[in-house]
Design a protein around this motif. Structure first.
Motif, mmCIF file in Angstrom:
data_model
loop_
_atom_site.group_PDB
_atom_site.id
_atom_site.type_symbol
_atom_site.label_atom_id
_atom_site.label_comp_id
_atom_site.label_asym_id
_atom_site.label_seq_id
_atom_site.Cartn_x
_atom_site.Cartn_y
_atom_site.Cartn_z
ATOM 1 N N ILE A 36 -27.290 -14.274 -31.847
ATOM 2 C CA ILE A 36 -27.695 -13.879 -30.117
ATOM 3 C C ILE A 36 -28.680 -13.878 -29.937
ATOM 4 O O ILE A 36 -29.715 -13.960 -29.564
ATOM 5 N N PHE A 37 -29.199 -12.601 -30.725
ATOM 6 C CA PHE A 37 -30.173 -12.087 -30.798
ATOM 7 C C PHE A 37 -31.819 -12.343 -31.393
ATOM 8 O O PHE A 37 -32.762 -12.490 -30.490
ATOM 9 N N LYS A 38 -31.529 -13.179 -32.251
ATOM 10 C CA LYS A 38 -32.076 -13.924 -32.905
ATOM 11 C C LYS A 38 -32.846 -14.671 -32.043
ATOM 12 O O LYS A 38 -34.033 -14.701 -31.332
ATOM 13 N N SER A 42 -36.220 -15.305 -29.379
ATOM 14 C CA SER A 42 -37.109 -16.554 -29.790
ATOM 15 C C SER A 42 -37.196 -17.267 -28.691
ATOM 16 O O SER A 42 -38.356 -17.739 -27.941
ATOM 17 N N ASP A 43 -36.067 -17.139 -27.494
ATOM 18 C CA ASP A 43 -36.620 -18.120 -25.998
ATOM 19 C C ASP A 43 -37.398 -16.967 -25.377
ATOM 20 O O ASP A 43 -38.179 -17.522 -24.394
#
Length: 47
Positions: A36-38, A42-43
């Motif tokens: 989720i953090f990645k 990236s978002d």
């Protein structure tokens, strides 16, 4: 003296809660959080 004792109690409680959460989440939960953090990073980076 009392301030030190209170600090120790609250810090101990915070650490206990932190480690309990890690144990409850376990490895699968940590991997999920990492994904989720990645995705979030990236978002945010693509904007």
């Amino acid at each position: 003296m009392a301030k030190g004792v209170l600090w120790f109690v609250f810090f101990g409680l915070a650490k206990t809660c932190q480690y309990t959460a890690v144990l409850i989440l376990g490895k699968a939960g940590i991997e999920r959080l990492r994904k989720i953090f990645k995705a979030y990073r990236s978002d945010v980076g693509s904007r």
